[in-house]
Scaffold this motif. Structure first.
Motif, mmCIF file in Angstrom:
data_model
loop_
_atom_site.group_PDB
_atom_site.id
_atom_site.type_symbol
_atom_site.label_atom_id
_atom_site.label_comp_id
_atom_site.label_asym_id
_atom_site.label_seq_id
_atom_site.Cartn_x
_atom_site.Cartn_y
_atom_site.Cartn_z
ATOM 1 N N UNK A 1 -56.185 -41.114 -72.383
ATOM 2 C CA UNK A 1 -55.879 -41.177 -70.959
ATOM 3 C C UNK A 1 -54.466 -41.674 -70.665
ATOM 4 N N UNK A 2 -53.976 -42.630 -71.473
ATOM 5 C CA UNK A 2 -52.787 -43.372 -71.056
ATOM 6 C C UNK A 2 -51.495 -42.744 -71.564
ATOM 7 N N UNK A 3 -50.451 -42.964 -70.783
ATOM 8 C CA UNK A 3 -49.139 -42.478 -71.197
ATOM 9 C C UNK A 3 -48.361 -43.586 -71.902
ATOM 10 N N UNK A 4 -48.601 -44.818 -71.456
ATOM 11 C CA UNK A 4 -47.880 -45.945 -72.002
ATOM 12 C C UNK A 4 -48.916 -46.997 -72.411
ATOM 13 N N UNK A 5 -48.726 -47.583 -73.575
ATOM 14 C CA UNK A 5 -49.763 -48.459 -74.107
ATOM 15 C C UNK A 5 -49.148 -49.774 -74.573
ATOM 16 N N UNK A 6 -49.744 -50.881 -74.140
ATOM 17 C CA UNK A 6 -49.317 -52.189 -74.632
ATOM 18 C C UNK A 6 -50.323 -52.665 -75.664
ATOM 19 N N UNK A 7 -49.813 -53.130 -76.797
ATOM 20 C CA UNK A 7 -50.689 -53.641 -77.851
ATOM 21 C C UNK A 7 -50.702 -55.158 -77.752
ATOM 22 N N UNK A 8 -51.906 -55.723 -77.685
ATOM 23 C CA UNK A 8 -52.015 -57.177 -77.521
ATOM 24 C C UNK A 8 -52.620 -57.825 -78.748
ATOM 25 N N UNK A 9 -52.103 -59.025 -79.037
ATOM 26 C CA UNK A 9 -52.705 -59.830 -80.098
ATOM 27 C C UNK A 9 -52.544 -61.293 -79.712
ATOM 28 N N UNK A 10 -53.605 -62.033 -79.786
ATOM 29 C CA UNK A 10 -53.596 -63.465 -79.482
ATOM 30 C C UNK A 10 -52.914 -63.780 -78.152
ATOM 31 N N UNK A 11 -53.190 -62.981 -77.140
ATOM 32 C CA UNK A 11 -52.677 -63.294 -75.817
ATOM 33 C C UNK A 11 -51.271 -62.807 -75.541
ATOM 34 N N UNK A 12 -50.619 -62.199 -76.513
ATOM 35 C CA UNK A 12 -49.242 -61.738 -76.285
ATOM 36 C C UNK A 12 -49.144 -60.223 -76.452
ATOM 37 N N UNK A 13 -48.178 -59.646 -75.764
ATOM 38 C CA UNK A 13 -47.843 -58.244 -76.015
ATOM 39 C C UNK A 13 -47.033 -58.200 -77.302
ATOM 40 N N UNK A 14 -47.506 -57.507 -78.324
ATOM 41 C CA UNK A 14 -46.671 -57.398 -79.509
ATOM 42 C C UNK A 14 -45.736 -56.203 -79.380
ATOM 43 N N UNK A 15 -46.153 -55.229 -78.571
ATOM 44 C CA UNK A 15 -45.355 -54.018 -78.472
ATOM 45 C C UNK A 15 -45.845 -53.182 -77.285
ATOM 46 N N UNK A 16 -44.919 -52.518 -76.601
ATOM 47 C CA UNK A 16 -45.301 -51.536 -75.590
ATOM 48 C C UNK A 16 -44.674 -50.223 -76.001
ATOM 49 N N UNK A 17 -45.489 -49.185 -76.182
ATOM 50 C CA UNK A 17 -44.894 -47.926 -76.606
ATOM 51 C C UNK A 17 -45.612 -46.737 -75.974
#
Lengths: 250, 304, 286
Positions: free
Chosen positions: A207-223
């Motif tokens: 569904x998504x065009x842009x995805x944020x990857x989260x780990x332990x409460x933080x965004x590690x990456x948005x791609x």
């Protein structure tokens, strides 16, 4: 135009020595009509972000602007008319003693919408249920049908933004496909903005065009989803997540 | 014949077409489940019988409930047209028991309206509001719980004066804390569920959430608890009557009748036993009914 | 022909109810050798009840009927309850979906494991402890001696499920039934847990029944697949030949999964044909 803007958001539970930080310094913008995805494991804080946005978790700091409104501690009725949420477990998100009709008509009365009867039929049609389901109780519905009712409830006040908290993870894959198609159709036809939370990269990537990857409460990456498909992740955790997801569908 | 089947199908329809049909069919399903529980049906029948007796007491009674006849005192059951015999003042026990049913049911109904409602309000407000509201309300509840029930009722009656209404008030005031506890416990589990979150996200205020969304879910467990407590309420009322603090003579309240019969218990067993049996049967009936209702109303196995 | 570990013919699981009996499993037949057999289906397809019926764990008023249900040639359909208790855990073990509900919260992990072992094998307490720690080590738990003394709430979901696997394999059963063993776990932990389970089952020459709703996962970890729909087997095939599956239901399941690498605008939606429900069950005997 920016529909949602979140800057330096922190969310925590408990106070003093018992304080546990669930979200740490998260910032993101979502444009109108965009579908933004949040991926992470359980406990990574992805659902907490949504809950803080709608005011279910009061302990947060930072600035949030949603649909032009800067959010404080309280949410206005207009906010709830504009931003709605769909929950993970359709078995837990419908009142067991209320018929579909009662659920939807109560929502409309709360938002002061006239011609309730017409709107209910229209809404049930929109989510692919049909008027025959109008007077059923939740226990007379399957999981997929319940989730459709939950989506209808979220759409009842004619929002522009939908927050989707793992909307399909409690459903069978075939039903998941139906709900994902429905969400895509609704987004197209009503020009909605979505934020979608999931642990399943396949679902988010669909569904998504842009995805944020989260780990332990933080965004590690948005791609972007294209970058993800090309496996162009820079962070080790994203790579690990991609590897295990790809492995499981190969 | 066919119309009867039509009605049944209409009630059991999986696809109700109006609000009324949906509500009726959910009642009908509950009734079907209740009906399959034989013991609960026995309880219901006994209860209906008692209610019937109370309503038609003037027709069914063979004697005046207050008429004394000292020449006819302490007659055995069956003698001289006294079905259950006569008491120490020569009054017909059968007629008095019939009229006594009115008093007992009156007490039970009043208590059943006041105590659970009070408990429901206190419990759900405490559970939903949380924080200091919860602490204050629950400590008050604890204070009431800490007193032995009969003693507290005695104190109230002593302060307010003897009589049925005051006895009802006293029993209600001592009976609400357990309901408040149950309602609070239920509220605590309900308030964090997604459907409550969902309605909060529609901008519903706490008042609406508590009364429209939490109450309907608490009421079933309270109703069950009330029917199970009915026996205790009747016994407390009887106890107060027995101690002379409830219904006043010559009113034919069952507890007061037992109290009267105490003096003759060795020679004339029936004077105390007959009203005792009446209390026993109404208590048992309510207990059986409560068990059946629990099966019907328990949301856990409702549906699916 | 060698007698298979497990032989089931025409298994029915029936729930009598007020209006009409409900048949949850309808005439399922299959065999299990020293192989990994996957049972796939949606919720309500009867896959979990099939697994439970093998252990005779169907709760009253449910009724289990079969023409034949044998373990090593021994009839388990009519075995006594005492014999079934020996077989459960001793010969056939089962891993449930969520370790949180399968472990006793007031006993330490090690205690529970050694107790489970001692229920089936005559070993001394100290011997049981040594074996338990060795088993924990085998499911890739670091520092097993520390974990031995932990309580269930102190371990993560993935570790909890590995502990369950260790506990279930400790008495050396011949068959392991895994009912959605990883659906409560995160994706990245899933594969790790399944790899461990897979390795142990293969090393010991056990039979595995892997029950899941995830066709792709099952295809990866099993030799043979049974696809169930509405209480019947609609198709059975080798895992390697899943892509050549013919039944529209199987194809529908395969195509409805969103795939990151092969994006589609719309996902295929399963069109349920009432005829699938009525078609006779396919036999999965080998």
């Amino acid at each position: 135009m920016t529909a949602i803007s979140v800057q330096n958001m922190n969310v925590w539970f408990g106070t003093g020595a018992l304080r546990a930080d669930a979200v740490l310094d998260v910032s993101f913008d979502v444009n109108e009509g965009e579908i933004f995805g949040l991926v992470g494991e359980s406990g990574s804080g992805k659902s907490t972000i949504l809950r803080a946005m709608v005011g279910l978790v009061p302990t947060w700091s930072g600035t949030m602007q949603i649909a032009g409104e800067t959010l404080g501690k309280k949410r206005s009725q207009a906010f709830f008319g504009n931003v709605q949420m769909v929950f993970q477990d359709p078995y837990a998100s419908l009142h067991p003693r209320h018929t579909v009709d009662r659920v939807l008509s109560e929502v409309m009365r709360l938002h002061g919408i006239a011609d309730v009867d017409e709107r209910i039929v229209q809404l049930l049609d929109d989510v692919g249920l049909g008027a025959g389901f109008r007077f059923r109780y939740p226990h007379q519905l399957s999981g997929g049908q319940r989730q459709r009712v939950a989506i209808a409830r979220a759409l009842a006040p004619k929002p522009t933004i939908l927050l989707l908290d793992e909307p399909t993870s409690a459903l069978d894959v075939s039903v998941q496909a139906e709900i994902l198609n429905l969400l895509a159709d609704l987004q197209q036809s009503q020009g909605l903005t979505y934020i979608m939370v999931s642990h399943d990269l396949g679902v988010v990537g669909h569904l998504c065009k842009r995805i944020a990857v989260m780990k332990d409460g933080e965004f590690v990456e948005v791609l972007s989803v294209e970058a993800m498909r090309r496996l162009e992740a820079s962070h080790a955790y994203t790579k690990h997540l991609l590897a295990s997801s790809i492995q499981s569908v190969s | 014949m066919s119309s009867e089947f039509g009605l049944r199908d209409w009630l059991l329809s999986e696809e109700p077409s109006s609000r009324r049909q949906a509500a009726l069919s959910s009642w009908y399903n509950g009734w079907l489940r209740f009906r399959s529980n034989t013991l609960a049906m026995v309880g219901l029948c006994v209860l209906i019988l008692i209610i019937f007796a109370a309503i038609f007491a003037p027709v069914l009674a063979t004697h005046d409930q207050f008429a004394q006849d000292l020449g006819q005192r302490l007659l055995r059951p069956g003698v001289d047209g006294h079905l259950f015999g006569t008491d120490g003042l020569g009054r017909d026990i059968y007629s008095r028991v019939l009229y006594g049913a009115r008093i007992s049911l009156y007490i039970v109904l009043l208590v059943a309206m006041v105590a659970p409602l009070l408990g429901l309000i206190v419990g759900t407000v405490a559970g939903y509001a949380g924080g200091w509201v919860d602490i204050i309300l629950m400590r008050i509840t604890d204070i009431f719980l800490a007193f032995p029930r009969l003693i507290l009722a005695l104190a109230f009656v002593a302060a307010l004066g003897a009589g049925i209404e005051n006895a009802v008030l006293a029993i209600s005031l001592t009976a609400w804390p357990p309901y408040a506890r149950i309602a609070r416990a239920e509220t605590l589990t309900i308030r964090n569920s997604d459907y409550i979150h969902a309605i909060r996200l529609q901008g519903a205020g706490p008042m609406r959430i508590v009364t429209r969304h939490i109450w309907p879910l608490c009421i079933s467990s309270l109703v069950v608890r009330v029917t199970l407590d009915m026996a205790g309420i009747i016994l407390t009322a009887a106890g107060l009557g027995f101690l002379g603090l409830g219904a006043q003579p010559p009113s034919p309240e069952w507890g007061a009748m037992i109290s009267d019969g105490r003096a003759y218990i060795l020679d004339s067993w029936w004077v105390a036993t007959i009203p005792g049996l009446a209390i026993f049967s109404i208590s048992l009936a309510f207990n059986l009914l409560g068990d059946g209702l629990r099966d019907v109303l328990d949301p856990k196995d409702n549906g699916s | 022909m060698i007698e298979p570990l497990l032989n089931v013919e025409n298994l029915w699981v029936r729930f009598p109810s007020r209006n009409a009996d409900f048949d949850a499993v309808r005439g399922v037949s299959f065999t299990l050798g020293q192989e990994r057999l996957g049972i796939v289906g949606e919720s309500g397809s009867g896959k979990s009840l099939t697994g439970r019926a093998l252990l005779r764990l169907i709760q009253s008023p449910g009724i289990v009927e079969a023409d034949r249900m044998t373990l090593h040639g021994e009839n388990i359909l009519h075995a006594s309850e005492a014999r079934m208790r020996q077989l459960r855990g001793g010969q056939i073990s089962m891993i449930m979906q969520d370790p949180k509900f399968s472990l006793n919260p007031v006993m330490s992990v090690g205690q529970q494991m050694s107790e489970a072992l001692r229920a089936h094998k005559k070993v001394s307490k100290s011997q049981a402890r040594i074996q338990t720690i060795k088993m924990l080590d085998e499911v890739a738990i670091r520092d097993p001696e520390r974990v031995f003394d932990l309580f269930p709430h102190e371990v993560s979901g993935g570790m909890g499920q590995r502990i369950m696997i260790a506990m279930m394999l400790l008495p050396n059963p011949k068959i392991l039934i895994a009912d959605e063993p990883t659906s409560a776990l995160d994706v990245s932990v899933q594969i790790q847990v399944l790899d461990i389970m897979d390795k142990l089952v293969r090393d010991r020459g056990m039979g595995l029944i892997f029950i899941s709703h995830d066709l792709n996962l099952v295809a990866k970890f099993c030799d043979r697949i049974i696809i169930m729909y509405a209480g019947r087997i609609v198709e059975t095939c080798k895992a390697s030949e899943l892509r050549q599956a013919k039944h529209p239901y199987t194809l529908g399941l395969l195509n409805s999964v969103p795939n990151l690498e092969h994006p589609r605008d719309r996902l295929d939606v399963l069109k349920r044909d009432p005829a699938w429900r009525d078609a006779p069950s396919v036999s999965a005997c080998q």
